[in-house]
Design an enzyme around this catalytic site. Structure first.
Site, PDB file in Angstrom:
ATOM      1  N   THR A   1       0.828  -1.212   0.000  1.00  0.00           N
ATOM      2  CA  THR A   1       0.000   0.000   0.000  1.00  0.00           C
ATOM      3  C   THR A   1       0.855   1.252   0.000  1.00  0.00           C
ATOM      4  O   THR A   1       0.444   2.296  -0.510  1.00  0.00           O
ATOM      5  CB  THR A   1      -0.937  -0.028   1.224  1.00  0.00           C
ATOM      6  OG1 THR A   1      -1.762  -1.178   1.097  1.00  0.00           O
ATOM      7  CG2 THR A   1      -1.811   1.199   1.303  1.00  0.00           C
ATOM      8  N   TYR A  34      -8.387   0.478  -3.686  1.00  0.00           N
ATOM      9  CA  TYR A  34      -7.136   0.922  -4.287  1.00  0.00           C
ATOM     10  C   TYR A  34      -6.376  -0.299  -4.761  1.00  0.00           C
ATOM     11  O   TYR A  34      -6.751  -1.434  -4.492  1.00  0.00           O
ATOM     12  CB  TYR A  34      -6.290   1.713  -3.272  1.00  0.00           C
ATOM     13  CG  TYR A  34      -5.744   0.855  -2.166  1.00  0.00           C
ATOM     14  CD1 TYR A  34      -6.526   0.522  -1.073  1.00  0.00           C
ATOM     15  CD2 TYR A  34      -4.451   0.342  -2.235  1.00  0.00           C
ATOM     16  CE1 TYR A  34      -6.048  -0.295  -0.072  1.00  0.00           C
ATOM     17  CE2 TYR A  34      -3.961  -0.475  -1.231  1.00  0.00           C
ATOM     18  CZ  TYR A  34      -4.747  -0.789  -0.153  1.00  0.00           C
ATOM     19  OH  TYR A  34      -4.276  -1.601   0.832  1.00  0.00           O
ATOM     20  N   THR A  82       1.597  -4.254   4.378  1.00  0.00           N
ATOM     21  CA  THR A  82       1.430  -4.584   5.803  1.00  0.00           C
ATOM     22  C   THR A  82       0.894  -6.005   6.026  1.00  0.00           C
ATOM     23  O   THR A  82       1.077  -6.568   7.101  1.00  0.00           O
ATOM     24  CB  THR A  82       0.449  -3.602   6.488  1.00  0.00           C
ATOM     25  OG1 THR A  82      -0.812  -3.672   5.824  1.00  0.00           O
ATOM     26  CG2 THR A  82       0.976  -2.179   6.472  1.00  0.00           C
ATOM     27  N   GLU A  96      -2.767 -28.542  28.163  1.00  0.00           N
ATOM     28  CA  GLU A  96      -3.954 -29.403  28.043  1.00  0.00           C
ATOM     29  C   GLU A  96      -3.738 -30.505  27.005  1.00  0.00           C
ATOM     30  O   GLU A  96      -4.460 -31.489  26.985  1.00  0.00           O
ATOM     31  CB  GLU A  96      -5.176 -28.555  27.660  1.00  0.00           C
ATOM     32  CG  GLU A  96      -5.686 -27.683  28.795  1.00  0.00           C
ATOM     33  CD  GLU A  96      -7.003 -27.021  28.435  1.00  0.00           C
ATOM     34  OE1 GLU A  96      -8.043 -27.698  28.422  1.00  0.00           O
ATOM     35  OE2 GLU A  96      -6.986 -25.805  28.142  1.00  0.00           O
TER      36      GLU A  96
HETATM   37  N1  ASP Z   1      -2.747  -5.512   0.930  1.00  0.00           N
HETATM   38  C1  ASP Z   1      -1.726  -4.547   1.217  1.00  0.00           C
HETATM   39  C2  ASP Z   1      -0.388  -5.250   1.202  1.00  0.00           C
HETATM   40  O1  ASP Z   1      -0.058  -5.937   2.124  1.00  0.00           O
HETATM   41  C3  ASP Z   1      -1.991  -3.878   2.501  1.00  0.00           C
HETATM   42  C4  ASP Z   1      -0.962  -2.870   2.951  1.00  0.00           C
HETATM   43  O2  ASP Z   1       0.125  -2.748   2.441  1.00  0.00           O
HETATM   44  O3  ASP Z   1      -1.283  -2.133   3.917  1.00  0.00           O
HETATM   45  O4  ASP Z   1       0.311  -5.103   0.268  1.00  0.00           O
END
Ligand code: ASP
Length: 354
Positions: free
Chosen positions: A38, A51, A117, A311
């Site tokens: 992103t 996006y 992310t 457990e």
């Molecule tokens: N889907 C995106 C990615 O991991 C999300 C992000 O970068 O925040 O490339």
């Protein structure tokens, strides 16, 4: 198609032209390896949720944050340009090899990797196991695309460069810098689908903080990493298959057996609670463990350790407990472990030490 006319990089490119030349030879050199995400994403407008990741190239990314040139001499390389949901072994091996090559160069002081992310915690942890250098290796990302109102990418990138250029960052393992926090690659996890403050390091805590490039470090690495890691990519051309199966009410053995049938040499169970699952699932895994599939119990719970023999009778069933590692990180460690051994005691030791 992305509307880029009001993108932050357009404005920033103009600022670049106006930026005075600094004593570049005195600055540390930081190489930026871009993989997409992103942070390199673009939307049709600045307030649109939909996006596409990986639209902006590394040169545009660098030009967008001219302020970072005051911190380090920067050069960029494009490793990939994908959403990190598409991260794969081919990119991982290429990225890790390039990081090792660059880190071995006398004129490189630090490395920044821009990433999505979604899987940054896996890539960061993988690099933590296979990079052979104490030099700072810092991943960064963004929750909002580059075209968004209040895009978080530019400041995250600036802070990541500051940390990579900081001598105090060396020897702390691979780091992830997002939203002013410096995380250890072995500890962070994504906790929100959309919030800018998505990353937490639940058990091990933050390595430090960084605000407008000013870094404070609180701790060293937890767990063996980089130069102390026993893992390496020397001679490794492919990584073994390890699948994750999530536990739930009324769980049966169908997906567990399907993973084994697909060739998984290891199965991570994202268990309920302290790595628990139904008797039916336990029995399916018991049979596979007897055939040599390595079974690791982790948890679908956000925080807390999965201990041995709580457990579930790990000793009797020949299972491994993931301890601090969540399922996605346990999968990374087990894949690297299986490049060296299938001995369960040794694999459990890896989970204790990494
Ligand atoms: N889907 C995106 C990615 O991991 C999300 C992000 O970068 O925040 O490339």
């Amino acid at each position: 198609m992305a509307r880029t006319s009001f993108a932050w990089w357009t404005v920033a490119a103009i600022v670049t032209l106006m930026t005075p030349v600094f004593a570049a030879d005195k600055l540390p050199t930081v190489v930026v390896l871009a993989t997409g995400g992103t942070i390199a994403g673009a939307a049709g407008s600045d307030v649109q949720a939909a996006y596409t990741s990986g639209q902006v190239g590394v040169d545009q990314l660098l030009a967008a944050v001219p302020q970072a040139k005051k911190l380090a001499t920067l050069r960029g390389e494009q490793i990939a340009n994908i959403g990190s949901q598409d991260m794969n072994d081919e990119v991982w091996l290429k990225l890790a090899r390039r990081v090792n090559e660059l880190a071995a160069m006398a004129d490189v002081d630090g490395i920044v990797i821009t990433h999505g992310t979604d899987t940054i915690e896996e890539t960061g942890y993988f690099l933590n196991l296979v990079v052979k250098s104490k030099k700072p290796v810092v991943l960064t990302a963004a929750m909002r695309p580059s075209t968004a109102l209040s895009a978080d990418g530019p400041l995250n990138f600036f802070n990541a460069v500051a940390v990579a250029a900081n001598k105090d960052a060396a020897g702390r393992g691979v780091l992830v810098v997002v939203n002013d926090w410096i995380h250890g690659a072995s500890s962070l996890t994504k906790t929100s689908t959309t919030a800018v403050q998505t990353f937490l390091s639940p058990l091990r805590g933050l390595v430090g903080t960084v605000a407008y490039g000013e870094a404070e470090f609180y701790r060293g690495p937890v767990g063996k990493n980089t130069v102390d890691s026993e893992f390496s990519l020397d001679g490794v051309t492919a990584l073994p298959r390890v699948d994750i199966v999530m536990a739930h009410e009324n769980m049966d053995g169908v997906l567990i057996n399907a993973a084994a049938a697909a060739g998984a040499r290891g199965i991570i169970v994202a268990g309920v609670g302290n790595g628990n699952m139904t008797e039916t699932a336990l029995n399916a895994l018991r049979q596979l463990a007897k055939k040599g599939v390595v079974v690791v119990r982790s948890t679908r719970v956000l925080t807390g350790r999965v201990g041995r023999n709580v457990e579930v009778k790990d000793d009797e069933l020949s299972f491994v407990a993931s301890l601090d590692l969540n399922p996605q990180k346990a999968r990374v460690l087990l894949r690297m472990a299986l490049t060296k051994t299938s001995d369960l005691k040794q694999i459990q030791r890896y989970f204790e030490e990494y």
